[in-house]
Write a protein that holds these residues in place. Structure first.
Motif, PDB file in Angstrom:
ATOM      1  N   SER A   1      42.371  43.399  39.622  1.00  0.00           N
ATOM      2  CA  SER A   1      43.413  43.820  38.685  1.00  0.00           C
ATOM      3  C   SER A   1      44.678  44.299  39.395  1.00  0.00           C
ATOM      4  O   SER A   1      45.793  43.851  39.086  1.00  0.00           O
ATOM      5  CB  SER A   1      42.868  44.925  37.777  1.00  0.00           C
TER       6      SER A   1
ATOM      7  N   VAL B   1      40.445  39.147  32.281  1.00  0.00           N
ATOM      8  CA  VAL B   1      41.524  40.130  32.428  1.00  0.00           C
ATOM      9  C   VAL B   1      42.055  40.551  31.059  1.00  0.00           C
ATOM     10  O   VAL B   1      42.288  41.736  30.805  1.00  0.00           O
ATOM     11  CB  VAL B   1      42.672  39.575  33.294  1.00  0.00           C
TER      12      VAL B   1
ATOM     13  N   TYR C   1      48.927  43.617  33.420  1.00  0.00           N
ATOM     14  CA  TYR C   1      47.862  42.720  33.895  1.00  0.00           C
ATOM     15  C   TYR C   1      47.506  41.705  32.811  1.00  0.00           C
ATOM     16  O   TYR C   1      47.347  40.509  33.074  1.00  0.00           O
ATOM     17  CB  TYR C   1      46.608  43.512  34.268  1.00  0.00           C
TER      18      TYR C   1
END
Length: 551
Positions: free
Chosen positions: A283, A156, A477
């Motif tokens: 996400s 991520v 995120y």
């Protein structure tokens, strides 16, 4: 840069462009569609009802409303994928690629429902009293697979740069330079400052900004796209026919477009579909985990709307504009990117069916073709390539009216060194007529309507709004992933790095940025798909309890 680009392309062959990947992504969507009883149809109406709820449930905890969570997630997905990504998919796979984007979106609605529900269910409250959720938490708290959670969280962080930050500002800078002659460094500097001012306020400020920005930019883009499609209304039915006739056969050669095989159209359509709506990547689940609700399934229902709005509405509009305008198979004057150019041996002509077939086989990675890269030097006189027996390929098409210019914009004379088909000289610019792709293709398509050349400005403004909002959401995120990995104190260092990366990408080669994005989003998707499949029984039980409580 060329070496980096080649490395990314090599890595992508084992990830997003690998034969297994599109089948895996669609298979997970098919599985949950049937296993959970077609939730994308079953809960579609309820998703809209929850979205516009005026009051939260008594005792519900969270940082954002359903609407703010959706707009934050949408701002993360509605970005360059809807504008440049569709242009890239059609450029690579032809009209049929759009069909596979639709399939990815429809099946992705089920996948998104699952990952958001589980993320909300296993979210935690952090030391700064905010809520943190996402696939890393259900991997850790339910699967007891901390190693997988760490792998996902690291992916991520990398993807926040490769998908959320870098390709967004790169496309903004390109659009601003092309349409308004604003230098990329200026665009990067101004927007980097604005980005820093927004993300420093965390999810609550991000949610407030995106809740205002997303509806406005969607309306602007919708009206603009509809106007172009209506202007070219007589080409809409032929465009739809081209989409469906090539679904299982690939797209035939048309104009400068040399054709795309089924495998290429399928792969590019699914890959670009994922980049657009991110269903399966996990996400958006991070944003939805912040929503105020006591029932995770309710937030999952709201998430179903995301691929619908993002891909089935906005990407379809972009695709129809590009196809109905006819610009996708025509050559346009442009400056060639080094990563898009090849010099091959022999003189190839589009009028020769044999030449077209050879180039088609090469471009679609067929094993049997006779295309060979040129090795040696090219003699340039008054800006023209005078060496005989060579052909310059740019953007998967035979380049025409090619001019070589020096750094001052004057016609170049001398020699260019070519190593394995690549021009080594870095102090020259090459321009001419060839196919174009990504944002440039969409911008030209929008100029083929009532707005004329002003349509290009509408695309530039849309890119600015879409891409900047995406960069905002992806910062969140990344900071949630950093919170999971290293705690809340690490977030400030991530934000500084994120803004710096955002600025640097404004002046970096476009093709490399897109290839980086293609790689990083898949690095998130693979561990997330594995996790939600392993948790299928948990998901089914969660949905069943929800339905029982309702009855």
């Amino acid at each position: 840069m060329d070496s980096i680009n080649q490395f990314l392309l090599s890595l992508d062959q084992y990830l997003g462009s690998a034969v297994y990947f599109p089948y895996l992504l669609l298979a997970v969507g098919v599985f949950f569609t049937f296993y959970l009883g077609f939730p994308q149809i079953r809960f579609f109406k309820a998703g809209w009802a929850h979205l516009f709820e005026k009051k939260s449930q008594p005792g519900a905890q969270g940082d954002t409303s359903h609407f703010q969570a959706l707009t934050t997630a949408l701002s993360g997905t509605v970005g360059t994928g809807n504008i440049g990504g569709v242009g890239l998919a059609i450029f690579l796979g032809g009209p049929a690629a759009l069909f596979w984007m639709w399939m990815t979106a429809f099946l992705g609605m089920a996948t998104k429902y699952v990952e958001v529900t589980l993320s909300h269910k296993y979210r935690v409250q952090t030391s700064d009293v905010s809520f943190s959720g996402g696939p890393m938490y259900y991997m850790d708290r339910k699967l007891n697979a901390r190693w997988l959670a760490i792998l996902f969280a690291v992916a991520v962080v990398i993807s926040s740069f490769g998908t959320g930050s870098m390709p967004q500002i790169n496309n903004i800078a390109l659009a601003m330079e092309t349409s308004f002659d604003i230098q990329p460094m200026v665009t990067g500097a101004v927007l980097s400052i604005l980005l820093a001012l927004v993300i420093i306020g965390g999810i609550k400020r991000i949610a407030k900004v995106t809740a205002r920005l997303v509806p406005m930019m969607a309306v602007v883009y919708f009206v603009s796209a509809i106007s172009v499609a209506v202007y070219n209304y007589d080409n809409i039915l032929p465009s739809l026919t081209a989409i469906f006739t090539g679904v299982f056969t690939g797209s035939a050669a048309t104009g400068g477009f040399l054709g795309a095989s089924f495998a290429y159209a399928f792969s590019r359509g699914v890959n670009r579909g994922l980049f657009s709506n991110e269903a399966g990547a996990g996400s958006a689940a991070i944003a939805h985990a912040s929503a105020r609700t006591k029932d995770p399934v309710n937030e999952g229902k709201v998430a179903i709307l995301e691929p619908f709005i993002d891909t089935l509405v906005l990407c379809t509009l972009t695709g129809l504009v590009i196809l109905s305008s006819g610009v996708w198979y025509k050559k346009h004057l442009n400056q060639f990117d080094a990563a898009d150019m090849y010099v091959i041996q022999g003189e190839y002509h589009e009028s020769s069916e044999e030449n077209r077939q050879q180039l088609y086989a090469w471009l679609n990675a067929k094993e049997t073709h006779e295309v060979k890269f040129y090795q040696g030097e090219l003699l340039i006189r008054a800006g023209k390539i005078t060496t005989e027996g060579v052909t310059l390929i740019n953007a998967r098409s035979i380049a025409e009216q090619v001019e070589v210019l020096n750094a001052d914009g004057e016609k170049y004379k001398g020699f260019l060194t070519v190593d394995n088909g690549r021009i080594v000289n870095s102090n020259i610019h090459i321009q001419g007529y060839s196919l174009i792709h990504s944002t440039a293709l969409t911008a030209v398509a929008f100029s083929q309507g009532w707005f004329g050349q002003y349509g290009e400005y509408l695309v530039a403004i849309s890119i600015l709004l879409f891409a900047f909002s995406t960069a905002i959401s992806w910062s969140y995120y990344g900071d949630r992933a950093m919170t999971y990995l290293f705690g809340s104190r690490s977030v400030v260092y991530f934000r500084i790095s994120y803004v710096l990366g955002f600025f640097i990408a404004a002046i970096t080669d476009t093709t490399i940025i897109w290839n980086l994005a293609a790689v990083t989003v898949v690095l998130m998707t693979l561990p997330n798909l594995a996790a939600i499949v392993l948790l299928h029984k948990d998901m089914k039980a969660t949905q069943q309890r929800h339905l029982e409580n309702k009855s």
